[in-house]
Design an enzyme around this catalytic site. Structure first.
Site, PDB file in Angstrom:
ATOM      1  N   GLU A 275     -19.018  35.345   6.064  1.00  0.00           N
ATOM      2  CA  GLU A 275     -20.041  35.095   5.033  1.00  0.00           C
ATOM      3  C   GLU A 275     -21.087  34.101   5.521  1.00  0.00           C
ATOM      4  OE1 GLU A 275     -17.663  33.441   1.901  1.00  0.00           O
ATOM      5  OE2 GLU A 275     -16.705  35.327   1.399  1.00  0.00           O
ATOM      6  N   TYR A 318     -29.344  15.706   0.442  1.00  0.00           N
ATOM      7  CA  TYR A 318     -28.324  15.498   1.488  1.00  0.00           C
ATOM      8  C   TYR A 318     -28.830  14.602   2.623  1.00  0.00           C
ATOM      9  CZ  TYR A 318     -27.177  20.123  -0.527  1.00  0.00           C
ATOM     10  OH  TYR A 318     -26.934  21.179  -1.349  1.00  0.00           O
ATOM     11  N   CYS A 345     -42.582  12.672  -8.917  1.00  0.00           N
ATOM     12  CA  CYS A 345     -42.373  11.288  -9.364  1.00  0.00           C
ATOM     13  C   CYS A 345     -40.931  10.853  -9.183  1.00  0.00           C
ATOM     14  CB  CYS A 345     -42.818  11.159 -10.812  1.00  0.00           C
ATOM     15  SG  CYS A 345     -44.566  11.482 -10.938  1.00  0.00           S
TER      16      CYS A 345
HETATM   17  N1  LLP Z   1     -19.286  31.453   1.560  1.00  0.00           N
HETATM   18  C1  LLP Z   1     -19.075  30.597   0.552  1.00  0.00           C
HETATM   19  C2  LLP Z   1     -17.930  30.824  -0.342  1.00  0.00           C
HETATM   20  C3  LLP Z   1     -19.922  29.487   0.377  1.00  0.00           C
HETATM   21  O1  LLP Z   1     -19.688  28.629  -0.617  1.00  0.00           O
HETATM   22  C4  LLP Z   1     -21.006  29.294   1.267  1.00  0.00           C
HETATM   23  C5  LLP Z   1     -21.919  28.160   1.103  1.00  0.00           C
HETATM   24  C6  LLP Z   1     -21.211  30.243   2.290  1.00  0.00           C
HETATM   25  C7  LLP Z   1     -20.308  31.294   2.412  1.00  0.00           C
HETATM   26  C8  LLP Z   1     -22.340  30.147   3.261  1.00  0.00           C
HETATM   27  O2  LLP Z   1     -22.247  29.007   4.049  1.00  0.00           O
HETATM   28  P1  LLP Z   1     -23.247  28.811   5.277  1.00  0.00           P
HETATM   29  O3  LLP Z   1     -22.942  29.861   6.315  1.00  0.00           O
HETATM   30  O4  LLP Z   1     -24.622  28.955   4.767  1.00  0.00           O
HETATM   31  O5  LLP Z   1     -22.967  27.440   5.770  1.00  0.00           O
HETATM   32  N2  LLP Z   1     -27.078  23.652  -0.197  1.00  0.00           N
HETATM   33  C9  LLP Z   1     -26.392  23.163   0.978  1.00  0.00           C
HETATM   34  C10 LLP Z   1     -25.374  24.148   1.489  1.00  0.00           C
HETATM   35  C11 LLP Z   1     -24.377  24.583   0.450  1.00  0.00           C
HETATM   36  C12 LLP Z   1     -23.446  25.647   0.946  1.00  0.00           C
HETATM   37  C13 LLP Z   1     -22.699  26.248  -0.182  1.00  0.00           C
HETATM   38  N3  LLP Z   1     -21.795  27.289   0.186  1.00  0.00           N
HETATM   39  C14 LLP Z   1     -27.421  22.782   2.027  1.00  0.00           C
HETATM   40  O6  LLP Z   1     -28.616  22.913   1.783  1.00  0.00           O
HETATM   41  O7  LLP Z   1     -27.053  22.312   3.088  1.00  0.00           O
END
Ligand code: LLP
Length: 421
Positions: A275, A318, A345
């Site tokens: 994923e 973050y 703001c």
């Molecule tokens: N699968 C599940 C169950 C997830 O919760 C996530 C991300 C992914 C896959 C994808 O993860 P990736 O490959 O993109 O790392 N907003 C945060 C990141 C939150 C990720 C949430 N879950 C940021 O901007 O760094």
């Protein structure tokens, strides 16, 4: 690796100059590169060669229809976490059998929708969800393939707010409790517990936490099989990091990640799902913004731009780093230290602190790089600012794939109550 480079002194997305897009679309805007999206998807799938693997793009990273459609066109499935993302994936043409529905708080309506749409796998994160899904599936006369998402209690070593695989995180079922829930799942009507899922966090920059979690999953599969539970699918989540900051060591390559997966799961005889979100879209997008004014203090220089934390919240939320590039290629090496801030703001509306940039003037364009993942998809209309347009570039063409709403569109869902005249 991405396709945003200087040509003739101007930053281009593939063959299109960013200032040409800015002139037509106005700033701020997100700009995505089809070639980068495609390349990242292919590099990741190539890294999994020889495995029975399905890549389900994590729609939360970028839920623009054209982006999701591009990836679906390359063969991707989708990982979705809400009814909205599910509908979006289907609208983008995703094969429902290649959709995985994750999430810690799915509602009954969302589960019903997933069943009605024939979603391939539901990743269940708690016993109450399992009971509810069984009741819903049974009532619909269906049997659904279920993975329990296990929480392996492994620290991903990432930012605290994007780590999901520790005991104290709300996600998944503690791995030590999983066997007993599988035994229960086997007895429930409408549930086929044939899969195990795990996802320990995002922007992970070492292989060791993945390997520790995956090894726990592999051992769990062996234990469940010994118990007569026929596990055939393993979903390894996303999480592989991307380089944001070129001063830091690069994260592991997809090839190294693939080798590790083969090492852990090579002869398990399971179909694997992945994923990835950030890895596919992170470097494929930039946020282009225009300098509004320069404000000189006694100790600080503020470069105020027309994008705000509502458009790209990652630095505020973050403390994330995004490289800044000027759209006009700098002609000299001269730089000045400046904070780059938005108009919202909030003091946290700061994209960069004391960054060395070429001397900028109002009207100059700059870009926040590596903004394709969790940029637009996390944006809001805070301060009553319209969502910014998104543009997709392919070769020498570009298209607005989400336009800027008018003020009337932004407020169209609001109405005054009858007691206000
Ligand atoms: N699968 C599940 C169950 C997830 O919760 C996530 C991300 C992914 C896959 C994808 O993860 P990736 O490959 O993109 O790392 N907003 C945060 C990141 C939150 C990720 C949430 N879950 C940021 O901007 O760094």
């Amino acid at each position: 690796m991405h396709h945003f480079t200087y040509r003739n002194g101007v930053l281009h997305a593939e063959d299109v100059s960013i200032d040409r897009i800015a002139a037509e679309v106005g700033t701020p805007f997100y700009c995505y590169s089809d070639a980068t999206l495609t390349r990242h998807y292919q590099v990741f799938t190539d890294a999994l060669a020889g495995l029975d693997a399905t890549v389900c793009f994590a729609v939360k990273a970028n839920s623009n229809l054209a982006v999701v459609r591009t990836l679906v066109g390359l063969g991707a499935g989708c990982d979705v976490v809400s009814g909205g993302e599910l509908r979006l994936a289907l609208k983008a043409g995703a094969d429902p059998r290649k959709i995985v529905f994750s999430g810690v708080g799915k509602t009954a309506d969302e589960l019903k929708l997933a069943l009605a749409m024939g979603v391939g796998q539901i990743n269940v994160e708690s016993e109450p969800e399992l009971d509810q899904l069984s009741a819903i599936a049974n009532a619909a006369g269906k049997t659904v393939r279920v993975a329990l998402r296990v929480n392996p209690d492994v620290d991903a070593g990432s930012h605290d707010k994007i780590s999901t695989g520790r005991k104290e995180d709300k996600f998944g079922i503690e791995w030590t409790l999983a066997p007993q829930l599988y035994r229960k799942a086997r007895t429930l009507p409408g549930i086929a517990p044939t899969a195990v899922a795990v996802h320990i966090g995002s922007q992970i920059t070492e292989l060791a936490p993945f390997e520790a979690a995956f090894t726990r999953v592999r051992d769990l599969v062996a234990l469940l099989r010994a118990d007569g539970i026929d596990i055939r699918h393993v979903d390894l989540g996303g999480g592989l990091g991307v380089p944001y900051d070129h001063a830091s060591p690069p994260p592991p390559t997809p090839a190294a990640y693939g080798d590790m997966v083969r090492r852990v799961f090579g002869n398990l005889g399971c179909a694997l799902a992945f994923e990835p979100g950030r890895l596919i879209v992170g470097n494929a997008g930039i946020l282009v913004t225009c300098v509004t004014l320069i404000k000189e203090g006694t100790s600080h220089r503020f470069t105020v731009v027309d994008a705000g934390m509502n458009d790209l919240v990652r630095p505020a939320m973050y403390d994330a780093h995004h490289d800044v590039m000027t759209i006009a290629q700098p002609r000299t090496a001269e730089t000045v230290a400046t904070d780059v801030v938005g108009p919202v703001c909030e003091s946290s509306d700061r994209f960069a602190r004391s960054v060395l940039l070429p001397i900028l003037a109002p009207g100059d364009l700059i870009a926040f790089m590596t903004a394709g993942a969790y940029g637009s998809s996390m944006s809001s209309t805070y301060n009553s600012r319209p969502l910014v347009p998104e543009v997709l570039v392919k070769g020498d063409r570009f298209a607005v794939v989400r336009r800027r709403p008018s003020f009337d569109e932004m407020t169209a869902l609001e109405q005054l109550p009858p007691w206000i005249g």
